[in-house]
Write a protein that holds these residues in place. Structure first.
Motif, mmCIF file in Angstrom:
data_model
loop_
_atom_site.group_PDB
_atom_site.id
_atom_site.type_symbol
_atom_site.label_atom_id
_atom_site.label_comp_id
_atom_site.label_asym_id
_atom_site.label_seq_id
_atom_site.Cartn_x
_atom_site.Cartn_y
_atom_site.Cartn_z
ATOM 1 N N THR A 160 0.857 -1.181 0.000
ATOM 2 C CA THR A 160 0.000 0.000 0.000
ATOM 3 C C THR A 160 0.901 1.240 0.000
ATOM 4 O O THR A 160 2.117 1.122 -0.064
ATOM 5 N N ASP A 161 0.297 2.401 0.074
ATOM 6 C CA ASP A 161 1.083 3.636 0.130
ATOM 7 C C ASP A 161 1.699 3.799 1.517
ATOM 8 O O ASP A 161 1.314 3.090 2.451
ATOM 9 N N PRO A 162 2.694 4.682 1.650
ATOM 10 C CA PRO A 162 3.400 4.792 2.946
ATOM 11 C C PRO A 162 2.563 5.473 4.033
ATOM 12 O O PRO A 162 2.962 6.464 4.623
ATOM 13 N N ILE A 163 1.360 4.919 4.258
ATOM 14 C CA ILE A 163 0.513 5.359 5.379
ATOM 15 C C ILE A 163 -0.030 4.098 6.034
ATOM 16 O O ILE A 163 -0.283 3.113 5.342
ATOM 17 N N GLY A 164 -0.179 4.092 7.343
ATOM 18 C CA GLY A 164 -0.681 2.886 8.005
ATOM 19 C C GLY A 164 0.339 1.761 7.906
ATOM 20 O O GLY A 164 1.554 2.024 7.900
ATOM 21 N N PRO A 165 -0.116 0.510 7.745
ATOM 22 C CA PRO A 165 0.824 -0.618 7.765
ATOM 23 C C PRO A 165 1.862 -0.548 6.651
ATOM 24 O O PRO A 165 2.949 -1.102 6.766
ATOM 25 N N GLY A 166 1.552 0.145 5.560
ATOM 26 C CA GLY A 166 2.497 0.218 4.440
ATOM 27 C C GLY A 166 3.704 1.083 4.713
ATOM 28 O O GLY A 166 4.734 1.001 4.030
ATOM 29 N N GLU A 167 3.615 1.922 5.745
ATOM 30 C CA GLU A 167 4.693 2.885 6.016
ATOM 31 C C GLU A 167 6.045 2.202 6.209
ATOM 32 O O GLU A 167 7.067 2.654 5.714
ATOM 33 N N SER A 168 6.024 1.042 6.851
ATOM 34 C CA SER A 168 7.300 0.367 7.187
ATOM 35 C C SER A 168 8.004 -0.151 5.940
ATOM 36 O O SER A 168 9.185 -0.471 5.954
ATOM 37 N N LEU A 169 7.266 -0.246 4.836
ATOM 38 C CA LEU A 169 7.852 -0.777 3.594
ATOM 39 C C LEU A 169 8.492 0.320 2.748
ATOM 40 O O LEU A 169 8.833 0.110 1.589
ATOM 41 N N PHE A 170 8.639 1.495 3.298
ATOM 42 C CA PHE A 170 9.344 2.587 2.611
ATOM 43 C C PHE A 170 10.488 3.102 3.486
ATOM 44 O O PHE A 170 10.932 4.234 3.362
ATOM 45 N N THR A 171 10.966 2.250 4.396
ATOM 46 C CA THR A 171 12.011 2.656 5.339
ATOM 47 C C THR A 171 13.353 2.038 4.950
ATOM 48 O O THR A 171 13.410 1.022 4.244
ATOM 49 N N SER A 172 14.417 2.654 5.467
ATOM 50 C CA SER A 172 15.762 2.111 5.234
ATOM 51 C C SER A 172 15.874 0.706 5.814
ATOM 52 O O SER A 172 16.512 -0.175 5.237
ATOM 53 N N ASP A 173 15.192 0.494 6.944
ATOM 54 C CA ASP A 173 15.226 -0.817 7.592
ATOM 55 C C ASP A 173 14.723 -1.897 6.634
ATOM 56 O O ASP A 173 15.306 -2.971 6.483
ATOM 57 N N PHE A 174 13.643 -1.565 5.935
ATOM 58 C CA PHE A 174 13.088 -2.528 4.971
ATOM 59 C C PHE A 174 14.028 -2.720 3.781
ATOM 60 O O PHE A 174 14.344 -3.844 3.381
ATOM 61 N N TYR A 175 14.513 -1.627 3.236
ATOM 62 C CA TYR A 175 15.377 -1.722 2.052
ATOM 63 C C TYR A 175 16.676 -2.458 2.371
ATOM 64 O O TYR A 175 17.166 -3.259 1.571
ATOM 65 N N GLN A 176 17.209 -2.226 3.568
ATOM 66 C CA GLN A 176 18.428 -2.944 3.969
ATOM 67 C C GLN A 176 18.144 -4.444 4.083
ATOM 68 O O GLN A 176 18.916 -5.277 3.626
ATOM 69 N N GLY A 177 16.982 -4.757 4.649
ATOM 70 C CA GLY A 177 16.588 -6.160 4.769
ATOM 71 C C GLY A 177 16.439 -6.826 3.412
ATOM 72 O O GLY A 177 16.845 -7.970 3.200
ATOM 73 N N CYS A 178 15.895 -6.076 2.444
ATOM 74 C CA CYS A 178 15.735 -6.647 1.092
ATOM 75 C C CYS A 178 17.102 -6.888 0.457
ATOM 76 O O CYS A 178 17.343 -7.939 -0.155
#
Ligand code: SAM
Length: 285
Positions: A160-178
């Motif tokens: 989803t868009d970076p609001i609500g639960p989708g917010e965490s999927l636009f973070t450095s933490d997520f990108y580093q994990g990927c």
């Protein structure tokens, strides 16, 4: 004749789109989101989460074909694919069409989206949930990519868009994990919003991804119900050649894969990496 109910999207303040609700098919407050599925005379069934259109039966093919066949044909020999989000099942449907893919994990935070879309949006998953290569994990995607010991060749963030639960999927933490769970020569792609209206999101993603990947860019397609112009898809790899294939190479791979598409073709694959100057200016500022 009774006045039809209208449904207004709430993603952008002061500028948006509306749909007539010809029939409300299902509505549920899941543990994470407010989900609605309704019939619209132009778009077929529409699914929205927290007031934001996620997908419609009429134009979903554009988004799902471009988010799967571009990275998978660019990679050329992907065996293991990770989908983050994607609860409506259409991304899984398109990945399953690649016969050489051996393992598909989907990490979806909201089990309700999977359950209700399987039942009320059956044309999206079209039986893909029964594919023996498929493994479903109900979890926040950022936790999964930072904890899994599995490795993948292509990661598709269908969030989803970076609001609500989708917010965490636009973070450095997520990108580093990927980056951590991508194999050598792997490709990460993510929906990154309509750049004319969500330009900051593209700039932020580009900046964060550039810390973990040496080649970060976007490709694009116009999906009518992602309102406001072209949608940008984030592209991140450590191999620049992966986004420089020529049409002939992609044509050969497309033919070998035996794919029949309604939007994707090798020429549009190559062209999709051409970006508007205003976005290029913003990314280089
Ligand atoms: N095509 C849509 C778009 O571009 O906005 C996305 C569709 S798909 C339904 C989005 C999915 O992301 C939803 O099923 C939602 O539950 C899931 N999602 C949101 N945040 C998530 C997270 N942190 N981890 C995993 N899945 C998430």
């Amino acid at each position: 004749m009774s006045q039809k109910e209208m449904w207004y999207e709430t993603l952008h303040a002061g500028f948006g789109q509306y749909f007539t609700v010809d029939k409300e098919v299902y509505r549920e407050k899941t543990a994470h989101q407010d989900l609605i599925i309704f019939e619209n005379q132009v778009l077929g069934r529409v699914m929205a989460l927290d007031g934001v259109v996620q997908t419609t039966e009429r134009d979903e093919f554009i988004y799902h074909e471009m988010m799967t066949h571009v990275p998978l044909l660019a990679h050329g020999q992907a065996k293991r694919v990770l989908i983050i989000g994607g609860g409506d099942g259409a991304m899984l449907r398109e990945v399953c069409r690649h016969r050489n893919v051996e393992h598909i994990t989907m990490v979806e935070i909201d089990a309700g989206v999977v359950t209700f879309c399987r039942q009320y949006l059956p044309n999206h998953s079209a039986g893909a949930y029964e594919d023996p290569r498929f493994h479903l994990v109900i979890e926040d995607g950022v936790n999964f990519v930072n904890q899994t010991s599995e490795k993948f060749d292509v990661i598709i963030s269908d969030c989803t868009d970076p609001i609500g639960p989708g917010e965490s999927l636009f973070t450095s933490d997520f990108y580093q994990g990927c980056q951590r769970c991508l194999n050598e020569g792997g490709i990460f792609v993510a929906q990154n919003g309509v750049c004319f209206l969500q330009q900051d999101e593209a700039v932020n993603s580009h900046k964060k991804l550039s810390h973990y990947f040496s080649d970060v860019s976007f490709y694009q397609a116009a999906i009518p119900t992602y309102y406001g112009g072209i949608m940008t898809f984030a592209w991140a790899t450590n191999s620049p050649v992966l986004r420089q294939h020529d049409v002939a190479t992609l044509q050969q791979r497309f033919h070998a894969a035996g794919l029949q598409c309604h939007y994707y073709n090798p020429a549009i694959h190559v062209a999709s990496f051409a970006l508007p100057q205003y976005l290029l200016n913003a990314l280089s500022a």
